[in-house]
Design a protein around this motif. Structure first.
Motif, mmCIF file in Angstrom:
data_model
loop_
_atom_site.group_PDB
_atom_site.id
_atom_site.type_symbol
_atom_site.label_atom_id
_atom_site.label_comp_id
_atom_site.label_asym_id
_atom_site.label_seq_id
_atom_site.Cartn_x
_atom_site.Cartn_y
_atom_site.Cartn_z
ATOM 1 N N ILE A 61 -61.034 41.641 -57.379
ATOM 2 C CA ILE A 61 -61.205 41.985 -58.870
ATOM 3 C C ILE A 61 -61.540 40.496 -59.585
ATOM 4 N N CYS A 62 -60.759 39.663 -59.049
ATOM 5 C CA CYS A 62 -60.745 38.342 -59.480
ATOM 6 C C CYS A 62 -61.098 37.382 -58.203
ATOM 7 N N GLN A 63 -62.067 36.279 -58.325
ATOM 8 C CA GLN A 63 -62.264 35.342 -56.953
ATOM 9 C C GLN A 63 -61.013 34.817 -56.800
ATOM 10 N N GLY A 144 -54.900 30.157 -62.263
ATOM 11 C CA GLY A 144 -54.957 29.566 -63.793
ATOM 12 C C GLY A 144 -53.979 30.222 -64.658
ATOM 13 N N CYS A 145 -53.182 31.273 -64.263
ATOM 14 C CA CYS A 145 -52.241 31.936 -64.947
ATOM 15 C C CYS A 145 -50.881 31.243 -64.492
ATOM 16 N N GLU A 146 -50.887 31.103 -63.199
ATOM 17 C CA GLU A 146 -49.924 30.095 -62.782
ATOM 18 C C GLU A 146 -49.424 28.992 -63.429
ATOM 19 N N GLY A 186 -54.662 31.109 -69.468
ATOM 20 C CA GLY A 186 -54.485 31.994 -68.193
ATOM 21 C C GLY A 186 -55.025 33.327 -68.141
ATOM 22 N N CYS A 187 -56.347 33.614 -68.762
ATOM 23 C CA CYS A 187 -56.977 34.791 -69.024
ATOM 24 C C CYS A 187 -56.278 35.777 -69.569
ATOM 25 N N ALA A 188 -56.077 35.531 -71.062
ATOM 26 C CA ALA A 188 -55.407 36.435 -71.840
ATOM 27 C C ALA A 188 -56.432 37.786 -72.010
ATOM 28 N N ASP A 273 -48.557 35.926 -66.223
ATOM 29 C CA ASP A 273 -49.622 36.608 -65.430
ATOM 30 C C ASP A 273 -50.964 37.042 -66.198
ATOM 31 N N CYS A 274 -52.120 36.988 -65.799
ATOM 32 C CA CYS A 274 -53.395 37.187 -66.462
ATOM 33 C C CYS A 274 -53.488 38.713 -66.552
ATOM 34 N N TRP A 275 -54.638 39.186 -67.171
ATOM 35 C CA TRP A 275 -55.040 40.701 -67.254
ATOM 36 C C TRP A 275 -55.112 41.206 -65.803
ATOM 37 N N PHE A 277 -53.869 41.618 -63.100
ATOM 38 C CA PHE A 277 -52.410 41.659 -62.932
ATOM 39 C C PHE A 277 -52.354 42.626 -61.596
ATOM 40 N N ARG A 278 -52.539 41.729 -60.518
ATOM 41 C CA ARG A 278 -52.730 42.424 -59.365
ATOM 42 C C ARG A 278 -51.301 42.751 -58.504
ATOM 43 N N ARG A 279 -50.698 43.808 -58.369
ATOM 44 C CA ARG A 279 -49.415 44.116 -57.932
ATOM 45 C C ARG A 279 -49.247 45.642 -57.386
HETATM 46 S S1 SF4 Z 1 -55.824 33.371 -64.554
HETATM 47 FE FE1 SF4 Z 1 -56.187 35.535 -63.488
HETATM 48 S S2 SF4 Z 1 -58.029 36.354 -64.017
HETATM 49 FE FE2 SF4 Z 1 -58.286 34.322 -64.799
HETATM 50 S S3 SF4 Z 1 -59.214 33.260 -63.032
HETATM 51 FE FE3 SF4 Z 1 -56.947 33.222 -62.676
HETATM 52 S S4 SF4 Z 1 -56.614 34.857 -61.507
HETATM 53 FE FE4 SF4 Z 1 -58.551 35.282 -62.225
#
Ligand code: SF4
Length: 505
Positions: A61-63, A144-146, A186-188, A273-275, A277-279
């Motif tokens: 979904i995200c790199q 990014g979100c971390e 954090g990719c809102a 966590d960003c959108w 949200f892989r869990r």
């Molecule tokens: S914050 Fe999330 S969606 Fe944005 S780049 Fe990082 S992992 Fe991907």
């Protein structure tokens, strides 16, 4: 345990490529509520298309597939050493298949291990329990979100909100402050796990643990349930919007726990966590390792499409850019313009920027487009192919970007989350722009890459190398222009004013 390896690989692949139903539902509602034709709505259209593309093609979904974090419960008697080895093997195999990006970097030498294994990666927490099955939950949380996680030691003084005291009102202020600070970096829209209390280290762990709750559950503690509901309502009045473009949604979830603390300490720990949200999780038969059932998803249920249209609805007003770009072309652009890039671009992130401070670029960057991106790449025969290629957080390059623009003539920088005052001044002085691509839309952007023309600085590892790409119709929004305009600064200012309103309410 003849099925264990396959079960673990399937858990990782599904987590990376298929967003869980509760997150899908939240993102669908968010998109439906957004004002049509706004930048935030455009971003959400791309996000939803990207989620569909990832599920259709079993692509990441995200790199940024993050720090794989496993929480494992085993019946007494299960060999945890064996299980750990099996998880390591599955992580390496998922990386080899391009479902995880090689993300494990030696903190001393900077060397990427290439297979997501290394000291303390992946993260695995073991617990014993009295059930018969093994339970394994996995969250993939990107950098990014971390980087938007926050920890407050109250009492403390907060921008726009005043003093936060040692009570639930103080906690409320800290959480809202964390959402405001994160903006789009954090990719809102994001999802929060929060811990009130504990010590610094365990507080963060417990906060991250809250991300294993489903977004639609209700906290069994009435006080915390009330606080969660208040935060959702108030945070979504701030106006952060998707990717921080300004808009209705800031959060898709807020989950809070409380733990006892030392009398002298009062921490509020926030895991953002960003959108993307892989869990996910699985229950395994403890003797065979076969998947007995999935957690968070029903594999028998068809995965419904999220997108109502094909990604980015073109209006005909988009500006087509064909690098190399000129100063005059860049000065003609204004914040809010949508551009479509067709032609060549170079990726470059942390290591490349540090390298360019001391060395000449390995390619001619005059008039070039520099893309802050750490892609997932696979070599098929002699050819490299792009498996996932969304933007990374640009702010990390703030110490370098102005010099790179000035020294080498870069005309357009693409990334996400925006950049600071130094870069903004350089854009103005030298005639360049910052383009915000949609964070996490890794499949959407991978499809714009027509050809991988080459790679430089491969010694930095796949995500950090400088990839030379030919793209077609790469869509992005001008969020910082050559006239001193910055959408990011405007939204930060407006959301700060909104925070003050909440403070007074
Ligand atoms: S914050 Fe999330 S969606 Fe944005 S780049 Fe990082 S992992 Fe991907």
């Amino acid at each position: 345990m003849e099925f264990l390896a396959g079960s673990l690989l399937e858990l990782i692949v599904q987590t990376s490529t298929n967003l869980p139903p509760d997150v899908r539902a939240a993102m669908s509602m968010t998109a439906a509520a957004e004002t049509p034709a706004t930048q935030s709505a455009q971003a959400l259209d791309i996000i939803l298309s990207n989620v569909d593309m990832a599920a259709d093609d079993t692509g990441a979904i995200c790199q940024d597939t993050g720090m794989p974090t496993f929480v494992v419960h085993t019946p007494v008697g299960v060999n945890q050493i064996h299980l750990r080895k099996a998880i390591h093997a599955a992580v390496a195999e998922a990386t080899r298949l391009g479902k995880l990006r090689p993300n494990s970097v030696d903190s001393i030498t900077g060397k990427n291990s290439g297979n997501n294994l290394g000291p303390e990666t992946p993260v695995i927490h073991f617990e014993q329990w009295e059930e018969d099955e093994i339970e394994i939950k996995l969250v993939l949380k990107g950098g990014g979100c971390e980087n938007m996680n926050a920890q407050y030691s109250v009492p403390c003084q907060l921008d726009h909100l005043g003093r936060a005291d040692r009570n639930l009102e103080g906690v409320r202020k800290c959480i809202l402050h964390a959402v405001w600070k994160a903006q789009g970096l954090g990719c809102a829209p994001g999802a929060l796990g929060v811990c009130i209390g504990s010590d610094r280290a365990h507080g963060y762990e417990l906060a991250k643990g809250q991300l294993f709750r489903t977004l639609d559950d209700v906290n069994p503690d009435a006080n915390l349930a009330k606080l969660e509901a208040e935060i959702m309502e108030e945070a979504n009045k701030l106006g952060v919007g998707a990717m921080g473009f300004g808009g209705k949604a800031s959060l898709i979830g807020c989950k809070i726990t409380a733990a006892n603390r030392l009398p002298a300490s009062f921490f509020v720990s926030v895991a953002y966590d960003c959108w993307a949200f892989r869990r996910l999780g699985v229950r395994l038969d403890a003797s065979t390792g076969a998947i007995a059932r999935w957690l968070y998803r029903d594999p028998a249920r068809k995965v419904e499409k999220l997108a109502k249209s094909e990604g980015f609805a073109l209006t005909g007003r988009e500006v087509v850019l064909t690098p190399p770009l000129t100063e005059a072309q860049m000065r003609a652009l204004k914040v809010g313009d949508v551009v479509l890039i067709t032609g060549e671009m170079f990726t470059g992130r942390d290591n490349v920027h540090a390298y360019l401070m001391k060395n000449p670029p390995p390619v001619d960057l005059n008039g070039a487009v520099l893309y802050h991106c750490g892609p997932v790449m696979l070599k098929e025969g002699e050819r490299w192919t792009v498996k996932a290629a969304g933007p990374t957080t640009s702010m990390r390059e703030e110490p370098y970007q102005a010099d790179v623009i000035k020294r080498y003539g870069v005309r357009a920088v693409i990334g996400k989350g925006g950049m600071g005052a130094k870069t903004l001044a350089a854009l103005k002085d030298f005639g360049a722009v910052y383009l915000n691509a949609i964070g996490g839309a890794a499949q959407f952007y991978a499809r714009t890459v027509q050809e991988v023309l080459g790679v430089s600085l491969m010694e930095f590892g796949i995500p950090e190398a400088m990839w030379h790409l030919r793209v077609k119709g790469f869509a992005a929004i001008v969020t910082m222009d050559a006239h001193g305009g910055s959408l990011h600064a405007d939204v930060e200012h407006a959301t700060g004013a909104a925070l003050e309103t909440l403070q007074k309410a």
